[in-house]
Design a protein around this motif. Structure first.
Motif, PDB file in Angstrom:
ATOM      1  N   ARG A 289     100.024 -17.134  91.467  1.00  0.00           N
ATOM      2  CA  ARG A 289      99.373 -18.410  91.280  1.00  0.00           C
ATOM      3  C   ARG A 289      99.887 -19.074  89.989  1.00  0.00           C
ATOM      4  O   ARG A 289      99.242 -18.474  88.996  1.00  0.00           O
ATOM      5  CB  ARG A 289      97.921 -18.220  91.386  1.00  0.00           C
TER       6      ARG A 289
ATOM      7  N   TYR B 244      99.467 -22.696 100.262  1.00  0.00           N
ATOM      8  CA  TYR B 244      98.035 -22.313  99.898  1.00  0.00           C
ATOM      9  C   TYR B 244      97.491 -23.681  99.042  1.00  0.00           C
ATOM     10  O   TYR B 244      96.341 -24.061  99.174  1.00  0.00           O
ATOM     11  CB  TYR B 244      97.922 -21.333  98.992  1.00  0.00           C
TER      12      TYR B 244
ATOM     13  N   ASP C 213      92.462 -15.139  98.839  1.00  0.00           N
ATOM     14  CA  ASP C 213      93.313 -14.708  99.851  1.00  0.00           C
ATOM     15  C   ASP C 213      94.807 -14.731  99.279  1.00  0.00           C
ATOM     16  O   ASP C 213      95.558 -14.004  99.549  1.00  0.00           O
ATOM     17  CB  ASP C 213      93.284 -15.518 100.915  1.00  0.00           C
ATOM     18  N   MET C 214      95.108 -15.469  98.331  1.00  0.00           N
ATOM     19  CA  MET C 214      96.321 -15.492  97.515  1.00  0.00           C
ATOM     20  C   MET C 214      96.527 -14.264  96.949  1.00  0.00           C
ATOM     21  O   MET C 214      97.744 -14.086  97.003  1.00  0.00           O
ATOM     22  CB  MET C 214      96.062 -16.731  96.694  1.00  0.00           C
TER      23      MET C 214
ATOM     24  N   TYR D  79      93.999 -20.851 110.636  1.00  0.00           N
ATOM     25  CA  TYR D  79      94.487 -20.205 109.386  1.00  0.00           C
ATOM     26  C   TYR D  79      94.008 -18.690 109.312  1.00  0.00           C
ATOM     27  O   TYR D  79      94.704 -17.640 108.934  1.00  0.00           O
ATOM     28  CB  TYR D  79      93.667 -20.861 107.967  1.00  0.00           C
TER      29      TYR D  79
ATOM     30  N   LEU E 157      90.030 -19.019  99.347  1.00  0.00           N
ATOM     31  CA  LEU E 157      91.424 -19.315  99.479  1.00  0.00           C
ATOM     32  C   LEU E 157      92.214 -18.551  98.164  1.00  0.00           C
ATOM     33  O   LEU E 157      93.266 -17.996  98.556  1.00  0.00           O
ATOM     34  CB  LEU E 157      91.785 -20.441  99.509  1.00  0.00           C
TER      35      LEU E 157
END
Length: 487
Positions: free
Chosen positions: A185, A155, A177-178, A126, A174
């Motif tokens: 989200r 994700y 990172d999104m 990843y 994570l």
């Protein structure tokens, strides 16, 4: 014919003459066929060049032709097989959308003992994938337009992978990172993540995910707020739990479960006024106050030493049961208020309730603490009359009376009999203390005789308990006193 042949030499023809001759000999049908084939080839060639330019240059990729169901099933099966083998295509050697799909499939297919190893490999690939995208100045949200997995689904798979392999430290990374990859989200993503973390008992991390949800400007559901309250309680953030409960109350009428959680919070804070107010709010909102809620509030009253207020609540509550009265008796026992503790026994009987073993043990403890030895033995008689069998707590309380007043032979023999019946439920150290206390009591009994100490010693031998060195002198004195009386 020779003239025609000579004139048919291609080198001597112009373009117009060639076309005219072809039309003359083959007709327009054949020409139309070749023109169509040529146009189709040119469209396909330049279309592929344009699509490659979009992907490599970072522009939004064009939509691909829709796949057939058979193609999708075949590619999904291939991805699943690759994931199960632990093989993930290298981001530098495969199309970006294929890498995204393979990573997502691998993350969702963690199994058994290999879960941690596969997770580590998925995460390594990843980060390699993210590095490739950074060099190409492309976001995952752009690559996902040509992949079978959306950016959110991708994700979600990564988060599932991290939690499944107990790599909880990766979860918030994570989510960061999104944000960097321009991936929005949604609420369901946050709720799913919190549910998985709660299942792993990572309540603090789940609560931090809830905080991110709020920071993203999302409106949590009532169920989500209730879960956040539980998370806050589990990690000891009681003030946060109270704030969340206020938010829930402003949005809707809290459930009985939410109210019970708050009663638990107030009990932990020993906040009797807040517990009582919670009971009143339940009544005001039409939420039935059951015995469990009532007794939890009463337990807080004991901790806060608000026994009079507790008694008023017990008397007004139609759901008060024997446990409610036991808690009330405990409150008076802690104060050594013998009269009111004994009054509790009469009040519960007036209400049609039957005292249980805990009731008698609690009131007996209050009586002994108050120095009323004879009333303690009277309660033992009532206990027998109610068909209840004394336990080790009863024995412990009665043996304590020996230190307050010289015991009688009858009292020592009664305790000796009771201890013999509960010995199997006693720990060795507890049983030893009981017998040592009874031996000393037998030596000091107001109407003691050598036969009483012999009984205690015989019972001690039967269970393998020896006298401590400190009791030897006492035993000698007891024997000497008995011999003197006989003389």
């Amino acid at each position: 014919m020779s003239a025609i042949a000579q004139s048919s030499s291609p080198s001597s023809w112009g373009l117009f003459e060639v076309v005219e001759e072809v039309l003359h000999h083959t007709g327009t049908e054949l020409l139309a066929f070749f023109v169509t084939v040529g146009c189709a080839w040119l469209i396909r060639y330049f279309g592929q060049k344009q699509k490659q330019k979009h992907v490599e240059g970072g522009a939004k990729p064009c939509l691909l032709m829709p796949e057939t169901k058979a193609q999708r099933q075949k590619e999904s099966a291939q991805d699943g097989a690759t994931a199960r083998r632990g093989g993930i295509p290298s981001p530098a050697q495969t199309p970006l959308q294929d890498t995204l799909d393979s990573l997502a499939a691998a993350a969702r297919n963690l199994r058994g003992r290999q879960a941690i190893r596969v997770c580590d490999e998925v995460m390594r690939q990843y980060y390699d994938f993210v590095a490739v995208l950074a060099r190409k100045q492309i976001c995952i949200s752009e690559v996902a337009h040509q992949a079978r997995h959306s950016a959110v689904d991708f994700y979600a798979a990564m988060v599932y992978c991290a939690i499944r392999a107990s790599r909880f430290n990766l979860v918030e990374n994570l989510l960061d990172d999104m944000a960097q990859q321009c991936v929005v989200r949604p609420l369901h993503f946050y709720e799913s993540t919190m549910k998985q973390l709660a299942g792993a008992k990572k309540y603090k991390l789940a609560l931090s995910i809830y905080t991110r949800l709020i920071e993203d400007g999302l409106e949590p559901s009532q169920v989500t707020i209730s879960c956040a309250i539980n998370f806050a309680v589990e990690v000891g953030e009681l003030n946060r739990a109270i704030e969340l409960f206020r938010e829930l109350s402003a949005a809707t009428t809290p459930s009985i479960r939410a109210y019970m959680t708050m009663l638990r919070v107030h009990s932990m804070r020993q906040d009797w006024p807040a517990s009582l107010q919670t009971i009143r709010d339940m009544q005001l909102n039409g939420i039935k106050v059951d015995t469990l809620a009532l007794n939890m509030a009463l337990s807080t009253g004991v901790l806060a030493d608000r026994v009079e207020d507790m008694e008023a609540l017990v008397l007004e509550a139609s759901v008060a049961d024997i446990i409610s009265y036991n808690i009330l008796a405990k409150g008076y026992a802690q104060r050594s208020d013998v009269d009111k503790a004994l009054a509790v026994l009469e009040k519960l009987r007036t209400r049609g309730l039957k005292p249980n073993l805990i009731t008698f043990n609690t009131i007996m403890a209050a009586v002994v603490r108050g120095g009323m030895v004879e009333k303690a033995w009277n309660l033992l008689g009532q206990m027998h009359g109610a068909g209840l069998r004394p336990d080790r707590v009863t024995c412990s309380t009665l043996i304590k009376t020996f230190s307050q007043k010289p015991p009688t032979v009858a009292h020592v023999e009664t305790c000796l009999d009771l201890v013999g019946k509960v010995s199997e439920s006693c720990e060795r150290s507890c049983l030893t203390n009981f017998y040592h206390a009874m031996f000393e009591a037998a030596c000091r009994a107001s109407d003691a005789s050598a036969g009483l100490t012999d009984k205690v010693l015989s019972a001690m031998r039967d269970v393998g308990i020896k006298l401590p060195a400190s009791s030897h002198t006492l035993m000698v004195k007891a024997i000497a006193g008995a011999m003197k009386e006989q003389a």
